[in-house]
Design an enzyme around this catalytic site. Sequence first.
Site, PDB file in Angstrom:
ATOM      1  CG  HIS A   4      42.001  36.911  44.096  1.00 43.15           C
ATOM      2  ND1 HIS A   4      41.033  37.534  43.049  1.00 43.15           N
ATOM      3  CD2 HIS A   4      42.772  38.015  44.104  1.00 43.15           C
ATOM      4  CE1 HIS A   4      41.764  38.386  42.319  1.00 43.15           C
ATOM      5  NE2 HIS A   4      42.581  38.352  42.820  1.00 43.15           N
TER       6      HIS A   4
ATOM      7  CB  CYS B 218      49.151  41.386  43.518  1.00 42.61           C
ATOM      8  SG  CYS B 218      47.676  40.861  43.329  1.00 42.61           S
TER       9      CYS B 218
ATOM     10  NE  ARG C  94      47.632  39.766  37.790  1.00 43.64           N
ATOM     11  CZ  ARG C  94      47.284  40.728  38.904  1.00 43.64           C
ATOM     12  NH1 ARG C  94      48.757  42.068  39.199  1.00 43.64           N
ATOM     13  NH2 ARG C  94      46.062  41.859  39.152  1.00 43.64           N
TER      14      ARG C  94
ATOM     15  CB  CYS D 127      45.769  36.355  47.977  1.00 44.72           C
ATOM     16  SG  CYS D 127      47.855  36.348  48.576  1.00 44.72           S
TER      17      CYS D 127
END
Lengths: 110, 278, 123
Positions: B196, B239, B235, B192
């Site tokens: 991000h 992802c 979500r 992630c």
Amino acid sequence: MNSRRIAIGLLVWGGLVMGTAGQGALAAEGDSRPALSAEAAEALARAESSVAQATARKALWTTATSALAQAQEAARKADNAAVMEYAAVASEQASRGMAQLDSPLTNQQH
Amino acid sequence: MKRATWILSCLGMLAFSADAMSVSPEQERLKSVQAVQKKYPDIKFEDYVYGALAFSADAKAQYDNMMAFPPFESEIDKGRALWETPFRNGRHYADCFPGGGKNVAGNYPYYDETMKKVVTFEMALNQCRTKNGEAAYKSSDMNTMGLLTAYARTLSDGMLMNVKVKGDGALAAFESGRRFFYQRRGQLNFSCASCHVGHVGEILRTEYLSMLPGQATHWPAFRGGDYALFTLQRRYSACNQLVRAVPMEIGGEEYNNLEYFHSYLSNGLPLKASVFRK
Amino acid sequence: MEKPIAIVTAASLSLLLAATFMSAARAAAPGPEPSGQELAFDNRKGNCLACHAMPGDPKAVTSTNVAPPLVGMAARFPDRSKLYGQIWDATRSNPDTAMPPFGKNGILTDTEINKVVDYVYGL
């Protein structure tokens, strides 16, 4: 005369090959045990076990899942070459997923 | 002998804290906010809730326009009907929460010391159902749980995220979520954090990459051209699929711990449920 | 005269039948091989455009600024094997990189990586 016989022979032979293969495929569909080579069956079993292991370790890749599904589909059609090909991909992708668990965490801010 | 054991176990504790807990959850949150502030000093902290929209005035203007009359309003109304319809015993969801369910969602997820696990707002809604003799919804079912939260979470709009991590069990759950966030997954090998944290505000083909703080504040969201309803964990699942990892179970322990970590990192930011996202 | 024709006809009929059966068995027949450029653009394959601009190719449409633009590649990577290695597994030169290890993880085959290297070298 002789060549005509050869021609007929070839046609019959071709048909026979087809018939046998077709029957094999049909049998595979009706039968739970397809006519797989020992080698292909072993590759498939190895792939199934690798995918199960990766699942248990929550490290499974979708590429391993789909390759295993393709291998199983090929097994239903008794297509040994395709079973070997897809099972190898499934095993490799499953073990890569598990190896990924040991890779360092990324982008930590401390 | 006793003393030796005591010293050994202390050493064990030290080793554990040095390895996993070198940084407290609050330090982790502050560092993550400071990193964004350093890269984008002009973006206000409270605007982090807009995620990718915070990087584009145009996209934000379009968003504001759409949110004046959300095209998915009727879906939120369906959620309201679910919330307001009494259980067969005559009681309501509102009876399960302080203040009738107003300004509560920011306290979730929390670590439950008796159950020894993280409890999300969705789990609390299900606890309310089962306590009142109703069957639990599936957390992955957008037509029931998804719609219910699309209304129930709006009752906490404006509340500041206020997730607490106290005690060993809570810390361990937070750490497990933290690891999930920074761990590479899938054939494409992204964590992630790869996008991000590592590339916040940069453009991936056509889309800006949102910042970690604030990401947990605006769920569920209605996404894309067909306004498909996505809870935060749906979500996560999408992802994971994109990076070619088989997703974890929605409502399962891995995602619950991730949501715990993720929500803590959004502490201090205002909630706003049922918004549009690309 | 007519006999050899019969043989050929029968043989090719057999082959045709066999071929039909084979193609039915292998449902997913591979299409034409994609070019280096196609591999670089395809978001299921190289997807280079997600992170790299390619100002040298007018067909490369992207707004990305995630990773360095692919320009002057022959000058930047005089050693072709370095470029190949970077695409094969970029984590070896940067453990935090967001670039997928295309070769190591089997995202692209060796042939495909070589095609991408050829294409990128022209940029």
